[in-house]
Design an enzyme around this catalytic site. Structure first.
Site, PDB file in Angstrom:
ATOM      1  N   GLY A 185       0.819  -1.201   0.000  1.00 23.60           N
ATOM      2  CA  GLY A 185       0.000   0.000   0.000  1.00 23.60           C
ATOM      3  C   GLY A 185       0.853   1.251   0.000  1.00 23.60           C
ATOM      4  N   CYS A 186       0.235   2.352  -0.396  1.00 23.05           N
ATOM      5  CA  CYS A 186       0.981   3.612  -0.508  1.00 23.05           C
ATOM      6  C   CYS A 186       1.410   4.136   0.856  1.00 23.05           C
ATOM      7  CB  CYS A 186       0.141   4.642  -1.238  1.00 23.05           C
ATOM      8  SG  CYS A 186      -1.538   4.823  -0.601  1.00 23.05           S
ATOM      9  N   TYR A 187       0.445   4.245   1.787  1.00 24.87           N
ATOM     10  CA  TYR A 187       0.777   4.648   3.148  1.00 24.87           C
ATOM     11  C   TYR A 187       1.833   3.708   3.732  1.00 24.87           C
ATOM     12  CZ  TYR A 187      -3.101   7.986   4.145  1.00 24.87           C
ATOM     13  OH  TYR A 187      -3.954   9.073   4.197  1.00 24.87           O
TER      14      TYR A 187
END
Length: 906
Positions: A720-722
């Protein structure tokens, strides 16, 4: 590699290598603490031959630094050079001249490198200048500088300003080294003696005529690095200004060190006509040529001339490297080196037939080839090999003692494709250490504009070969390298030939037919390239390479593991995905399932620029029947593919890679369809969270997960980006975190593109204006992901803001022991050194600067006054490195291409 059985580099003598520590242990040991700063009350320490006993001689610190060096070059290279450096008395290790600009702009970089050398018991002799600082002071004092032939005319006033400045800069460097835990001794007099240099013209300028090495030896015997300034004294005690380069040269004459290094902010000599770095100058062959070049004037001309004069007085193995301080370890401990290397060089002989060799030379040739062979029949094997050389054209390059030997199969006469094949390259240990290998390749590039060769994928010299090549591809443990090919068609034909014929083309085959088969392969490649080019009327080779290329720099191993990070293309032990039997067509065929969202569009843009990936199918239920925009290679119409459609396509093995760009909880039927098809080699990459916690899938974060694991996987879950930004922001400090119940806290803010395209309050610009919206304040899926991957509990608090793309993290980390901001920053710089998509900076990164960028920026490093809590900032573009760019990294690794192929690396 064996030069006959496998047609390239032989394995030279192996060396015992200090067992590599884990990255965490390495990072811990490299950090200078406040307690490590020198004290004037230290007792005198005994220095043995080559190694000084010091506070770093606890073994663990030395091992940690060797671990870092192993991540710059191969373990064998590091051990070779370290053994060489420690075989002489300490003052003979290296003379390093430091330019004045280095002291103002790169002082910390210099100190970090010298610290690493000192921790291994090495004591370079440092001499520095201060030219830029002096110019500034003279300008402020109203003194107009005057020069004659590039040498500063020094009157009494100028000397007064210069002497005060040089003493200050000398003390500044010594104190800076002490603050980094390096014992340094300023030596400002008593070493360099000089005569006046034409006193009527230059006034108080001296030419060094004598070097008193006693103060240098005494400093090293006491465990200090000597730091000299470029001031000398005449017989009557007059202080004279001397040129720093010339002073360094005289020191080198007196000490005869193994390495002579000039540190320059320009990183070497640049050809002012082309703007390119001059990688090497072989004085015996090229000196006259360089002195005739119109841009070799003033300081450059004087530098080259003075270096030649110096090297003429030193052993032939001596050389001078002009490099940037960031490249000091690479220059000292790798074959590839850095910057501009100036050496006397080794004149190479050539032969185009065995009849050109006299009996003695032919005997040497046989011995050279036999030394690479194992087994009782080595002599007979070599005899048969030489018989094959009688039947076809070749060109051999070798030095006087045949420490180095290269045999090239030139292109056939009349062929429009001038591709040659390097069939044999063998180097002795001394040839590597004396840079004859570089000299050989200089000759090859001069004589053969296009060249291809192969190397075993586990060869420890891949770093060096990667630097010599423009591109590469790997298959079944072999890496094909090439340079000089400008046409994508030629590259693809070469790659296809390599994949189809593999060892028959370049590999370990019967020696009697090796050259014939290699020649036949070359002809097939040339014919194929000519045929392809001929199919396009008036076609001309493309000027800009749009094919698979390796980065033209050394291969830097990953900090996450001991597996080399590939600047070359790599693959799993199986054939590249999509190969049926021995067939493979390039580019790889890609299907994108779920392309309506922002991430899908970003990935389409990257694939549009990728030379070896062909987007064949794009599935979107909402856009089915419409034309795909932004993909220029061919027209694509959106489809609405069902799992059954996917199964049928997978059964036919039509697709090499399936990318699932679907919402969470949706992609399982499509993955099951691929699994049930029986096409086990098909690569599946999932951009959702569905498989991030599935043990049989590989978590695809290349900077923290072993790249070899990703390369050998067919099921990869994209992080995921986060989670990507948070893990990169926390990982280097994991060994230093306070124990439970304390844990890191991540305060994250994302642009509204992270909320997707489906309308919601979190992507409603009107709702977001003048607002900050928190959501999922506990138990967010990324909180679980970050904690699971790092192996420690992490609290994650997400928010969404009004900007479109980009994430900003503020991460608070409790520490188990006191640390300084410098300590922490060093950890991150060491951990991510060489990672092309991770930037570590001192200041806090800004989210507006990361939008549209393909990497991650880490900074801040604010430490609480108590020293046991640090706050770090991380920024990332959630659509790129947070999703699409990372996906392409994983695709490249798993499909056998260069990791950063198609990714604009700044």
């Amino acid at each position: 590699m064996q030069s006959l059985g496998r047609p390239l580099l032989r394995q030279v003598a192996s060396y015992s290598v200090t067992q590599k520590l884990s990255t965490r242990a390495c990072s811990t040991l490299l950090v200078p603490s406040q307690r490590s700063v020198s004290s004037p009350k230290r007792q005198r320490r005994h220095v043995t031959r080559g190694f000084a006993s010091s506070r770093y001689d606890d073994g663990s610190a030395r091992s940690a630094v060797i671990n870092v060096l192993n991540n710059i070059g191969s373990k064998r290279e590091v051990q070779q050079y370290l053994a060489q450096f420690t075989s002489v008395s300490s003052q003979q290790f290296a003379v390093i001249k430091v330019g004045g600009a280095i002291l103002t702009d790169y002082l910390d970089v210099l100190c970090a490198s010298l610290r690493n050398l000192n921790q291994m018991g090495l004591f370079p002799v440092i001499i520095h200048g201060a030219g830029p600082q002096l110019n500034k002071l003279l300008e402020e004092a109203g003194v107009e500088p005057a020069y004659q032939e590039g040498i500063r005319i020094t009157d009494g006033k100028t000397l007064g300003v210069a002497r005060k400045l040089f003493l200050e800069e000398n003390l500044k460097l010594a104190e800076a080294l002490e603050s980094w835990g390096v014992r340094a001794r300023p030596i400002t007099s008593g070493v360099l003696m000089a005569d006046y240099k034409d006193k009527e013209i230059y006034q108080l300028v001296g030419e060094v005529n004598q070097v008193n090495v006693a103060p240098i030896k005494a400093a090293i015997a006491d465990g200090y690095i000597p730091v000299l300034t470029c001031m000398a004294e005449s017989e009557d005690g007059q202080v004279l200004n001397v040129n720093a380069d010339k002073a360094a040269a005289e020191l080198a004459r007196a000490l005869v060190p193994l390495k002579i290094v000039y540190l320059s902010e320009k990183g070497g000599i640049h050809d002012k006509e082309t703007g390119k770095l001059v990688e090497a100058i072989n004085l015996d062959e090229e000196y006259d040529e360089y002195m005739k070049k119109p841009w070799v004037i003033h300081g450059t001309r004087s530098k080259i001339r003075d270096i030649k004069t110096l090297l003429d007085d030193l052993p032939r193995s001596s050389s001078v490297a002009i490099i940037h301080p960031e490249s000091l370890e690479r220059e000292l401990f790798t074959h590839s080196g850095a910057g501009t290397l100036i050496r006397r060089g080794t004149k190479l002989r050539q032969a185009e037939s065995l009849s050109e060799l006299d009996a003695e030379r032919l005997s040497m040739l046989k011995k050279t080839l036999v030394r690479d062979r194992e087994g009782l029949d080595a002599g007979a094997v070599v005899e048969r090999y030489l018989e094959t050389l009688k039947d076809r054209p070749f060109r051999a390059y070798y030095d006087e003692n045949m420490e180095a030997l290269a045999i090239v199969l030139p292109p056939s006469s009349g062929s429009s494709s001038a591709l040659a094949h390097l069939a044999t390259l063998t180097m002795s240990r001394s040839a590597w250490l004396s840079n004859i290998a570089d000299n050989v390749f200089q000759n090859l590039k001069r004589d053969f504009p296009k060249l291809a060769w192969t190397v075993k994928q586990d060869d420890e010299n891949l770093t060096w070969f990667s630097e010599k090549a423009d591109g590469s591809i790997a298959r079944r443990g072999e890496v094909l390298f090439w340079y000089g090919i400008e046409s994508p068609e030629e590259v693809r034909e070469l790659m296809s030939e390599f994949v189809q014929h593999g060892r028959q083309m370049f590999g370990d085959i019967n020696l009697e037919s090796q050259l014939h088969r290699a020649a036949a392969a070359a002809e097939r490649i040339r014919a194929g390239a000519e045929r392809l080019m001929g199919n396009r009327p008036g076609a001309q080779p493309m000027q800009a390479r749009a094919f698979s290329t390796s980065a033209r720099r050394p291969i830097i191993p990953s900090k996450a593991d001991a597996t080399p990070r590939r600047g070359y293309a790599t693959t799993n032990p199986n054939p590249p995905l999509g190969i049926k039997n021995s067939e493979k067509e390039y580019p790889s065929k890609i299907a994108l399932i779920g392309a309506r969202g922002y991430t899908g569009q970003a990935l389409i843009d990257l694939l549009n620029r990728h030379p070896n990936m062909d987007l064949c199918h794009v599935s979107s239920r909402e856009l089915a029947g419409k034309r795909l925009k932004g993909y220029e290679k061919k027209e694509i119409i959106y489809e609405n593919l069902s799992p059954d459609d996917v199964r049928r396509m997978a059964e036919k093995q039509e697709i090499d890679c399936w990318v699932m760009a679907l919402p969470n909880g949706v992609c399982k039927p499509y993955v099951d369809a691929v699994d049930e098809s029986g096409h086990k080699e098909a690569l599946v990459i999932d951009l959702s969270a569905d498989y991030r916690f599935t043990p049989s899938w590989t978590y695809g974060l290349p900077e923290l997960v072993q790249r070899s694991k990703i390369a050998s996987s067919t099921r990869v879950s994209n992080p995921g980006c986060y989670a990507t930004a948070a893990q990169l922001g926390i990982a280097p400090l994991l060994p230093h975190l306070a124990p439970s119940p304390a844990h890191p806290t991540v305060f994250g803010v994302s642009g509204y593109s992270g909320a997707g395209t489906k309308p919601s309050p979190k992507n409603n610009v009107q709702n977001l204006t003048d607002n900050l919206i928190p959501y999922s304040l506990t138990d967010h899926i990324h909180e679980r992901e970050i904690s699971a991957q790092l192996g420690t509990e992490v609290a994650f608090i997400p928010h969404v803001a009004v900007w479109f793309a980009g994430i900003h993290h503020t991460i608070s980390l409790p520490l188990a022991h006191e640390m300084t901001s410098r300590d922490v920053r060093n950890l991150y710089q060491d951990r991510y050194h060489g990672e092309k998509l991770v930037t570590v900076r001192g200041e806090s990164p800004l989210v507006k600067s990361i939008a549209g960028k393909h990497g991650v920026e880490i900074g801040g490093f604010a430490v609480h006054s108590g020293g046991k809590r640090v706050v770090i900032n991380v920024t990332i573009d959630n659509l790129l490195k947070g999703a699409a760019t990372q996906c392409l990294q994983n695709m490249n690794l798993a499909l056998g291409y260069a990791e950063y192929e198609g990714i604009p690396v700044e």
